[in-house]
Design a protein around this motif. Structure first.
Motif, PDB file in Angstrom:
ATOM      1  N   ASP A   1       0.854  -1.180   0.000  1.00 17.44           N
ATOM      2  CA  ASP A   1       0.000   0.000   0.000  1.00 17.44           C
ATOM      3  C   ASP A   1       0.897   1.239   0.000  1.00 17.44           C
ATOM      4  O   ASP A   1       1.261   1.776   1.049  1.00 17.44           O
ATOM      5  N   ARG A   2       1.217   1.727  -1.192  1.00 18.52           N
ATOM      6  CA  ARG A   2       2.160   2.834  -1.302  1.00 18.52           C
ATOM      7  C   ARG A   2       1.580   4.135  -0.745  1.00 18.52           C
ATOM      8  O   ARG A   2       2.304   4.947  -0.160  1.00 18.52           O
ATOM      9  N   ALA A   3       0.296   4.340  -0.930  1.00 16.04           N
ATOM     10  CA  ALA A   3      -0.323   5.557  -0.413  1.00 16.04           C
ATOM     11  C   ALA A   3      -0.269   5.586   1.112  1.00 16.04           C
ATOM     12  O   ALA A   3       0.044   6.613   1.724  1.00 16.04           O
ATOM     13  N   ALA A   4      -0.570   4.461   1.730  1.00 17.55           N
ATOM     14  CA  ALA A   4      -0.514   4.397   3.194  1.00 17.55           C
ATOM     15  C   ALA A   4       0.922   4.561   3.688  1.00 17.55           C
ATOM     16  O   ALA A   4       1.162   5.181   4.724  1.00 17.55           O
ATOM     17  N   LEU A   5       1.864   4.006   2.941  1.00 16.41           N
ATOM     18  CA  LEU A   5       3.267   4.153   3.317  1.00 16.41           C
ATOM     19  C   LEU A   5       3.685   5.619   3.255  1.00 16.41           C
ATOM     20  O   LEU A   5       4.360   6.132   4.168  1.00 16.41           O
ATOM     21  N   LEU A   6       3.266   6.310   2.197  1.00 11.15           N
ATOM     22  CA  LEU A   6       3.596   7.726   2.078  1.00 11.15           C
ATOM     23  C   LEU A   6       2.948   8.533   3.207  1.00 11.15           C
ATOM     24  O   LEU A   6       3.532   9.493   3.708  1.00 11.15           O
ATOM     25  N   GLN A   7       1.753   8.110   3.582  1.00 12.77           N
ATOM     26  CA  GLN A   7       1.074   8.792   4.684  1.00 12.77           C
ATOM     27  C   GLN A   7       1.915   8.710   5.954  1.00 12.77           C
ATOM     28  O   GLN A   7       2.088   9.701   6.672  1.00 12.77           O
ATOM     29  N   VAL A   8       2.468   7.537   6.269  1.00 13.05           N
ATOM     30  CA  VAL A   8       3.305   7.380   7.464  1.00 13.05           C
ATOM     31  C   VAL A   8       4.583   8.186   7.325  1.00 13.05           C
ATOM     32  O   VAL A   8       5.034   8.832   8.280  1.00 13.05           O
ATOM     33  N   VAL A   9       5.160   8.172   6.135  1.00 13.39           N
ATOM     34  CA  VAL A   9       6.408   8.906   5.915  1.00 13.39           C
ATOM     35  C   VAL A   9       6.212  10.390   6.179  1.00 13.39           C
ATOM     36  O   VAL A   9       7.030  11.039   6.843  1.00 13.39           O
TER      37      VAL A   9
ATOM     38  N   LEU B   1      11.965   6.032   0.797  1.00 12.63           N
ATOM     39  CA  LEU B   1      10.572   5.652   0.984  1.00 12.63           C
ATOM     40  C   LEU B   1       9.635   6.506   0.136  1.00 12.63           C
ATOM     41  O   LEU B   1       8.645   6.000  -0.404  1.00 12.63           O
ATOM     42  N   VAL B   2       9.934   7.794   0.003  1.00 12.24           N
ATOM     43  CA  VAL B   2       9.111   8.642  -0.862  1.00 12.24           C
ATOM     44  C   VAL B   2       9.255   8.205  -2.315  1.00 12.24           C
ATOM     45  O   VAL B   2       8.270   8.135  -3.070  1.00 12.24           O
ATOM     46  N   ALA B   3      10.487   7.912  -2.744  1.00 19.30           N
ATOM     47  CA  ALA B   3      10.703   7.456  -4.118  1.00 19.30           C
ATOM     48  C   ALA B   3       9.938   6.168  -4.388  1.00 19.30           C
ATOM     49  O   ALA B   3       9.302   6.009  -5.439  1.00 19.30           O
ATOM     50  N   TYR B   4       9.974   5.264  -3.427  1.00 20.13           N
ATOM     51  CA  TYR B   4       9.235   4.006  -3.586  1.00 20.13           C
ATOM     52  C   TYR B   4       7.736   4.266  -3.621  1.00 20.13           C
ATOM     53  O   TYR B   4       7.010   3.700  -4.455  1.00 20.13           O
ATOM     54  N   SER B   5       7.247   5.130  -2.735  1.00 21.72           N
ATOM     55  CA  SER B   5       5.808   5.371  -2.644  1.00 21.72           C
ATOM     56  C   SER B   5       5.262   6.036  -3.900  1.00 21.72           C
ATOM     57  O   SER B   5       4.162   5.724  -4.350  1.00 21.72           O
ATOM     58  N   LEU B   6       6.030   6.968  -4.475  1.00 25.07           N
ATOM     59  CA  LEU B   6       5.577   7.692  -5.662  1.00 25.07           C
ATOM     60  C   LEU B   6       6.035   7.042  -6.954  1.00 25.07           C
ATOM     61  O   LEU B   6       5.765   7.570  -8.032  1.00 25.07           O
ATOM     62  N   GLN B   7       6.766   5.931  -6.814  1.00 22.91           N
ATOM     63  CA  GLN B   7       7.286   5.213  -7.982  1.00 22.91           C
ATOM     64  C   GLN B   7       8.099   6.144  -8.868  1.00 22.91           C
ATOM     65  O   GLN B   7       7.945   6.168 -10.095  1.00 22.91           O
TER      66      GLN B   7
ATOM     67  N   PRO C   1      12.128   7.801  -9.572  1.00 25.92           N
ATOM     68  CA  PRO C   1      13.553   7.610  -9.278  1.00 25.92           C
ATOM     69  C   PRO C   1      13.964   8.508  -8.123  1.00 25.92           C
ATOM     70  O   PRO C   1      13.512   9.641  -7.987  1.00 25.92           O
ATOM     71  N   GLY C   2      14.830   7.995  -7.294  1.00 27.90           N
ATOM     72  CA  GLY C   2      15.247   8.747  -6.118  1.00 27.90           C
ATOM     73  C   GLY C   2      15.876  10.076  -6.463  1.00 27.90           C
ATOM     74  O   GLY C   2      15.763  11.038  -5.708  1.00 27.90           O
ATOM     75  N   SER C   3      16.533  10.191  -7.620  1.00 27.21           N
ATOM     76  CA  SER C   3      17.228  11.423  -7.946  1.00 27.21           C
ATOM     77  C   SER C   3      16.273  12.586  -8.134  1.00 27.21           C
ATOM     78  O   SER C   3      16.627  13.741  -7.912  1.00 27.21           O
ATOM     79  N   THR C   4      15.029  12.305  -8.541  1.00 28.96           N
ATOM     80  CA  THR C   4      14.091  13.407  -8.761  1.00 28.96           C
ATOM     81  C   THR C   4      13.538  13.934  -7.447  1.00 28.96           C
ATOM     82  O   THR C   4      12.870  14.956  -7.437  1.00 28.96           O
ATOM     83  N   LEU C   5      13.819  13.212  -6.361  1.00 32.92           N
ATOM     84  CA  LEU C   5      13.269  13.613  -5.083  1.00 32.92           C
ATOM     85  C   LEU C   5      14.321  14.241  -4.187  1.00 32.92           C
ATOM     86  O   LEU C   5      14.099  14.446  -3.004  1.00 32.92           O
ATOM     87  N   ARG C   6      15.481  14.523  -4.743  1.00 35.96           N
ATOM     88  CA  ARG C   6      16.529  15.135  -3.937  1.00 35.96           C
ATOM     89  C   ARG C   6      16.041  16.502  -3.467  1.00 35.96           C
ATOM     90  O   ARG C   6      15.592  17.323  -4.256  1.00 35.96           O
ATOM     91  N   ARG C   7      16.167  16.769  -2.177  1.00 35.92           N
ATOM     92  CA  ARG C   7      15.595  17.980  -1.589  1.00 35.92           C
ATOM     93  C   ARG C   7      16.734  18.846  -1.067  1.00 35.92           C
ATOM     94  O   ARG C   7      17.473  18.476  -0.171  1.00 35.92           O
ATOM     95  N   SER C   8      16.832  20.026  -1.637  1.00 35.56           N
ATOM     96  CA  SER C   8      17.963  20.870  -1.292  1.00 35.56           C
ATOM     97  C   SER C   8      17.911  21.347   0.148  1.00 35.56           C
ATOM     98  O   SER C   8      18.933  21.632   0.740  1.00 35.56           O
TER      99      SER C   8
END
Length: 966
Positions: free
Chosen positions: A630-638, A690-696, A698-705
């Protein structure tokens, strides 16, 4: 005894005070309440002590001046401040040779004026300061009695207080070698508290943290004390009746020095110096001469504890295998001779005599009741008769265990051994008070008993494993030892402890005891292994354990640690906030006139408890939706658990950093900061993956400055979150977590394709401070969608809403808007933006969250001076600001306070323009100076804003509770 009989005749059936006190009028004419009543910050201070320094005995004058000037609670009358309290007690001092050493008497006497007069008669200087501490307690007791009387009237004092010290020497030893070296000012603060408690000796434990001429590696990058610093400490201590004794190492615990190639030839093992070598004693003679030179004392502690492996390293290869006790005693004799040549009387820790005799380095050998090294010593020359043995035991809770071991020390030929107890500050982040009281009760009882009677007691404060603990959290244990040392009783009345701690230290003992619960296992933990009676340091390993692996989680899986730590955090953070003055208790000219100012230190365990409430059970909460797919629920916890944890952990780090640099020298913090840095990195990696997995994605697009919660100044002080639970884990809106994403990431994350100009828009400057800022992120109102147009606009109303004004929400987007409307030093209710008609609205279910009930928010904004943006066709505005809104609980109510960072705006938008009187404005570098100039702000609001383009807007006329803001 006369005082005790008087109390019995008066029918006092409550737990007696440890001090002999006769109070014919019961300090106010009415019976004391059955249980200890707590005076609150809102209760006005009714008594001041007026000490005539010019007529005080010369030996006390300087010390009294220091205490009057620096005391936490404003019980002392200062002419320059004036006073409107109902009573001012005049306190005088008189040295009396007819009093036994260690005794004093404080009594009310008839005076020539209208003010009550208290006379303190003493023999030793330290007893005069102890007496002053008890008169402070009497003042607080008088206030309690008046408050419980029918007419709530404070009556003239009528009392006699007398005590006799049970020990010739009551010493405090502070570890200054395990990473943290107390600053000179912090040592002064300790000395003032020690004097009022009755301590007459201080030992600063320094393995290598002192400067030695010609030996640059001593104190190198460790904050070592200079000769001038030691001399200044000795002078200050002398003024308050305290002897400073050097405390060093001359055998073991020398690894910090022996690690350098310069001393490679002096190693026996990595920690033990090579005995029998002439060069060794040349170095030791230089050390002893150096550390004793700036001090008045003719005593010295030469250590020699835990010298495990002595004679087993290079010694064996050079001199052959020899019996350990013989090597130890030979080395002791040579070091003793060096001390004697300088006229110094030496003392040593005694454990190695027992461990070597038992051929066992474990503490069990030291404390084994059947292990008596007298037989082993009979085979060698023995210890010099004028060397004092210090028996240290921090672990047992039965007095008879201590008494038997003290007798074994006498069997070794030491006529008057020392007893040393411990305040449990090591291997933890806050002193564990319950076990400290329990173990020291046993050791002090034994030390005062006919069987174990000793002349000297020492309380130790150690900082093992990096000195993570605030040593001032041990103040209640110091007070407990001081109270025990001035009575022959075995129990200390809790109400008396509460009153003395409040009067002398300025804290609420009940609240400080509650802080120790961070290391308590919850009450329902009956299934836990109870074989060990040593206090847990659960908060330490729960803080530092890897969040992803969480290898300790099976041990507490059945416990509700989340509730446990949430309740602790709620109480401690409330206590830290209420440690400031409310207008009703302020003394004119003395804005720090509060009863529990030291409760501000409870912010450290409070922030720690908040972090632990989010971190415990985190892995379990993530595993369930992960296994279910359940990726949505996982993102909710994250977003509702892991992200708040990242932010809470950051605020803990910032406060810990600020507190460290306030009480210790800067060296050593790097060790703890590496721990925080490792935890920060692991939490961020956990979040990103975990965010990359939840939103399917790539991790590189989620890099947060600015991913650790600093986007546009996010902070989490729970008292400033009006519409959220104090525990961020209780907040369920997913939009809250996404607000911290910088603008350049949102198109990739939400829109799929960026419409921003090349390079994107950077987030607003961080509003974090050394102790955390007061800005908060709340729920996203449903009316506030997000757009990412090709313009300098990122916040707009719904389609059809009138352009120009939007209600301010508790948001911190870090994206630019073209203008903001402000009012002079007041709350902004609306934010003005440009015409939005040409900008397409972006709707996203992710960003919809119900707006909570919110008090009026504060609004702050920042100029983007370093922002180089290519003008777009839709906008060419050059002045770009960001929205940051702050909701303050009970805004505008009495006792509220806010710190509003404001932009450098043109005159028409300048919030200082037309501001009411009392507003203080300052820029960038001046921020630190202005805070330093206001004493009540210095501790909790000492900050340097990371943005040099920030001005501090402070409505000083409303400053009645500065700690309301982190």
């Amino acid at each position: 005894m006369e005082a005790e009989e008087q109390m019995q005749e008066d029918g006092d059936t409550a737990s007696p005070s440890p001090m002999n006190i006769a109070t014919p009028n019961n300090m106010g004419g009415s019976a004391m309440p059955a249980g200890p009543r707590i005076l609150h910050d809102t209760d006005p201070i009714q008594v001041n002590l007026d000490i005539a320094l010019d007529t005080a005995p010369e030996e006390l004058r300087e010390g009294l001046a220091q205490i009057v000037r620096s005391h936490n609670v404003p019980y002392f009358y200062r002419p320059e401040c004036g006073s409107d309290v109902p009573f001012v007690w005049q306190v005088g001092f008189e040295r009396s040779a007819d009093l036994p050493s260690g005794s004093y008497e404080a009594r009310t006497v008839a005076g020539g004026g209208s003010q009550p007069r208290v006379l303190i008669r003493y023999y030793r200087a330290v007893d005069a300061f102890r007496a002053l501490g008890q008169v402070l307690t009497a003042a607080r007791t008088a206030e309690l009695a008046a408050d419980s009387s029918s007419d709530r009237a404070l009556r003239a004092p009528d009392f006699v207080i007398s005590e006799k010290a049970q020990f010739e020497t009551l010493a405090l030893m502070i570890d200054c070698s395990r990473n943290g070296v107390l600053s000179v000012q912090s040592v002064y603060a300790m000395l003032r508290n020690m004097a009022l408690m009755g301590f007459n000796m201080l030992q600063l434990y320094t393995e290598d943290t002192y400067k030695v001429a010609g030996e640059p590696f001593f104190g190198y990058l460790r904050g070592g004390y200079t000769q001038d610093e030691l001399r200044a400490i000795d002078d200050y201590a002398f003024s308050v009746g305290i002897e400073v004794v050097p405390c060093i190492q001359t055998l073991g615990h020398l690894g910090q020095i022996l690690q350098w190639p310069r001393f490679a030839g002096l190693r026996d093992t990595n920690e033990v110096i090579l005995s029998r070598l002439p060069e060794t004693y040349e170095l030791l003679e230089k050390l002893i001469a150096t550390v004793s030179a700036p001090l008045r004392s003719k005593r010295i502690h030469i250590g020699m504890d835990e010298a495990y492996g002595v004679g087993e390293g290079r010694f064996r290869s050079m001199f052959g295998a020899q019996e350990g006790t013989a090597i130890f005693v030979e080395h002791l004799a040579r070091v003793h001779a060096i001390c004697a040549k300088s006229g110094l009387r030496a003392m040593i820790w005694s454990d190695m005599l027992f461990c070597l005799a038992a051929k066992n380095n474990a503490l069990y050998a030291y404390y084994d009741q059947s292990n008596n090294p007298a037989d082993a010593l009979s085979k060698v020359e023995g210890i010099p008769p004028d060397v004092d043995l210090v028996f240290w035991d921090y672990y047992h809770t039965l007095p008879e265990i201590y008494a038997r071991k003290i007798q074994q020390h006498r069997d070794l030929g030491c006529a008057s051994p020392w007893m040393a107890g411990g305040a449990w500050t090591w291997s933890r982040l806050w002193c564990y008070l319950p076990f400290s009281f329990e173990s020291n009760r046993a050791s002090l009882t034994a030390a005062k008993s006919p069987q174990g009677r000793v002349a000297s007691f020492m309380l130790t404060i150690w900082g093992d494993e990096g000195n993570e603990c605030d040593f001032f959290s041990a103040l209640p244990v110091m007070l407990y030892a001081g109270n025990h040392a001035y009575t022959d009783r075995t129990e200390i009345d809790p109400a008396f402890m509460e009153n003395t701690f409040s009067a002398i230290c300025g804290g609420s003992l009940g609240d400080w005891m509650h802080a120790s619960r961070i290391d308590d296992i919850p009450q329902d933990a009956a299934h836990m292994d109870a074989r060990s009676q040593l206090p847990s340091n659960m908060s330490k390993w729960l803080l530092w354990e890897d969040p992803m692996l969480s290898f300790m989680s099976p041990q507490y899986a059945a416990l509700d640690l989340e509730t446990h730590y949430t309740q602790i955090a709620d109480r401690l953070l409330d206590c830290a906030l209420s440690s400031t003055n409310s207008g009703r208790s302020a003394v004119p000219g003395r804005p720090n006139s509060v009863r529990y100012p030291l409760n501000r230190l409870l912010r450290m365990p409070g922030l720690l408890a908040r972090v632990l409430s989010l971190k415990c059970h985190l892995r379990d909460k993530l595993i369930a939706p992960y296994r279910a797919g359940d990726r949505a629920a996982l993102l909710q916890v994250v977003e509702t658990r892991l992200r708040p944890l990242i932010e809470a952990q950051r605020e803990l780090w910032l406060y810990h950093r600020s507190r460290w640099h306030r009480i210790y020298k800067p060296f050593g913090w790097e060790t703890l900061e590496l721990r925080y840095g490792g935890l920060t990195a692991r939490l961020q990696t956990m979040y990103d993956r975990l965010v990359a997995y939840s939103l399917q994605q790539p991790g590189s697009t989620l890099r947060r400055s600015r991913a650790i919660g600093v986007a546009a100044g996010i902070s989490r002080h729970p008292a400033l979150l009006p519409q959220r639970s104090r525990n961020p884990s209780k907040s369920g809106d997913i939009g809250q977590g996404l607000l911290g994403v910088s603008a350049s990431e949102v198109p990739d994350l939400l829109l799929g394709e960026s419409s921003l100009p090349a390079g994107g828009v950077p987030p607003g400057p961080s509003m974090s401070t050394d102790e955390g800022s007061g800005l908060s992120v709340g729920a996203v109102p449903a009316w506030l969608p997000v757009t990412m147009p090709d313009a300098d606009l990122a916040v707009m109303g719904k389609a059809g809403s009138p352009p120009g004004e939007l209600p301010v929400a508790t948001v911190s987007l870090g994206w630019p808007v073209t203008a903001v409307a402000t009012t002079a030093a007041t709350t902004a209710a609306m934010v003005t933006v440009t015409d939005t008609s040409a900008i397409p609205a972006f709707g996203s279910a992710v960003m919809t969250a119900a707006a909570g009930n919110q008090a009026e928010p504060m609004m702050t904004s920042f100029p983007q001076h370093n922002f180089h943006h290519q003008p777009s066709s839709a906008s060419s505005n050059s002045h770009v600001t960001t929205i940051n809104a702050l909701g303050v609980r009970e805004l505008g109510g009495e006792g509220d306070f806010w710190l509003q960072p404001a932009p450098l705006l043109p005159p028409e938008l300048d919030p200082l323009a037309g501001a009411p009187s009392g507003v203080i404005g300052c820029l960038g570098e001046e921020t630190d100076d202005i805070i330093d100039s206001i004493p009540e702000l210095e501790e909790d609001l000492h900050c340097i804003y990371e943005s040099s383009h920030t001005s501090l807007l402070l409505d000083y006329g409303r400053v009645t509770a500065p700690s309301r803001l982190g």
